[in-house]
Scaffold this motif. Structure first.
Motif: not given
Length: 487
Positions: A195-202
């Motif tokens: 999911x996009x949110x976890x990519x952005x968090x990293x």
């Protein structure tokens, strides 16, 4: 600070050991012009800040070419400007005020004067309303070097280049179109989140992006320069793409048969860059212990390390210039904007110092370059193994260039080639807790033992010019051991 005599002598002798003047150290003999001294205090204080040094030094009584102790007649305590002493007069002309101290000592029964200067902190130090800087060992007006001035102000702001913004206030969807996030996870050996949110968090956690008050995101210079799909999408970084040129002959007058400017970020484009360079290089036949084998002219480890160094250690505040790799028939030149932060003669043994530590750290994490402090050692070792002339480092016009030379027989090497190879061989032996001998240097050059006298002459000449010295534990002339000059 009130140094004792031993500390003063130690500072002076350490400064003398460097083959060249460090940017934050100036040697003089008897020049005691108050105006000149004031300008140098400004220049050296600002330069110390630029190179992350706590102090700069001006030393009288040392020859600036040989670094020999020659003594001085300069006496700072007796100098007067009108009714004022030298130090008081200079301090009234500095803005902002910066601490400086004169120290006098005797070395080899000759008077030497050390001027200790604190670094600039919040803004450039000016003398009589003009700020100065050291450029290529010369004192210059800072305003004449806008790239250096910008870099100096960035130092004062304590905001590294990597944390500055390359593109601001963009949506999460947009930034994922601009950054090669799949390469980011792949190079870190991490599973790609679903999911996009976890990519952005990293990406946030690694400083590739930052959050805006609007709920959108900024793409930092670090994220863009490493993982941009197209550097041309970032106007401030477009000119930082690595450029590769192959010439038909041995000079730049020859026509360029190949030329390419990189389009991707440094991390996601690095493998393709190295492959492209390797495909343009000729091969070399080397003679091993028992067999001959054909290998690339230049070792890939050396190319990878030098290209990575050019990327990592460049001065990003210099405009209109970028890392460049030039391939000639007889050599490979790798150039980056910016002056090195350490003496070029100490690249082998000195821990690396980088302007761009976040960039350097990430490149090490993903295995693009060697562990801290081992990279240039491997370059030198590999050129010896491949029986190539020693690499050469040149400093010019605020740029650093490393040259790898194609194979050349010992008889065709210049004296400078031989001296440089001898010195670097001594360095490599030293960092590996070993010593250079006639036999080890013969093996480095692939010279038969019957020609040992030829290597003895080279060792003696290299000692005479001060690049190496005889080890104190040498037992005889026949078994003499050698160390680099700094050992």
């Amino acid at each position: 600070m009130p140094y004792n005599v031993n500390m003063i002598d130690l500072i002076i002798n350490e400064a003398r050991e460097h083959k060249y003047e460090s940017p934050w150290i100036e040697f003089k003999t008897n020049n005691c012009n108050p105006q000149e001294i004031g300008e140098y205090i400004s220049a050296l204080s600002n330069t110390a800040a630029l190179f992350n040094q706590e102090h700069a030094f001006m030393i009288w009584g040392i020859d600036d070419k040989t670094h020999d102790v020659v003594g001085t007649s300069f006496d700072p305590q007796s100098e007067k400007i009108g009714n004022q002493g030298l130090d008081l007069w200079i301090s009234t002309q500095l803005d902002p005020q910066v601490q400086f101290y004169f120290h006098t000592t005797q070395i080899n029964e000759k008077k030497v004067v050390l001027l200790e200067i604190s670094r600039a902190f919040s803004s450039p130090v000016k003398f009589k309303s003009i700020d100065y800087i050291r450029i290529d060992s010369y004192k210059k007006k800072l305003k004449d070097f806008p790239d250096t001035e910008r870099e100096l102000w960035a130092v004062f702001s304590k905001k590294p280049f990597e944390t500055m913004i390359a593109m601001e206030n963009v949506s999460g969807e947009f930034l994922l179109r601009e950054l090669d996030y799949s390469a980011y996870f792949d190079m870190l050996s991490l599973d790609l989140p679903s999911d996009r949110d976890r990519i952005i968090e990293a990406l946030l956690n690694d400083g590739m992006i930052s959050e805006c008050e609007t709920g959108n995101y900024n793409i930092t210079n670090l994220g863009a320069i490493l993982f941009a799909k197209r550097l041309s999408d970032f106007p401030s970084l477009e000119r930082k793409s690595v450029r590769v040129i192959k010439y038909e002959g041995t000079d730049r007058v020859s026509s360029a048969s190949k030329e390419q400017v990189g389009t991707k970020g440094y991390a996601n484009g690095f493998t393709g860059l190295i492959d492209y360079i390797s495909n343009l290089l000729p091969n070399n036949e080397i003679l091993g212990k028992a067999i001959r084998k054909v290998v690339p002219m230049y070792p890939e480890i050396a190319i990878r390390e030098l290209v990575a160094n050019a990327i990592i250690h460049q001065n990003f505040f210099m405009q209109g210039t970028s890392p460049m790799i030039e391939i000639f028939e007889d050599r490979l030149e790798i150039t980056n904007p910016g002056l090195p932060l350490i003496d070029t003669a100490r690249f082998v043994d000195h821990p690396p110092v980088s302007r761009n530590e976040k960039l350097a750290s990430f490149m090490r994490r993903i295995g693009v370059c060697e562990e801290r402090g081992s990279g240039y050692d491997k370059v030198v070792f590999q050129t010896e193994y491949y029986q190539l002339p020693a690499p050469e480092i040149e400093i010019y016009n605020d740029h650093t260039k490393v040259i790898l030379y194609a194979h050349k027989e010992y008889a065709k090497m210049t004296k400078e080639d031989r001296y440089r190879a001898c010195y670097l061989h001594a360095c490599i032996k030293r960092v590996n807790r070993d010593v250079m001998t006639n036999a080890s240097l013969r093996e480095r050059f692939n010279i038969d033992s019957k020609n040992s006298s030829m290597i003895s002459r080279l060792l003696n000449e290299t000692c005479e010019i001060g690049l190496i010295k005889t080890s104190p534990d040498s037992t005889s002339d026949k078994n003499r051991k050698y160390l680099p000059f700094w050992a």
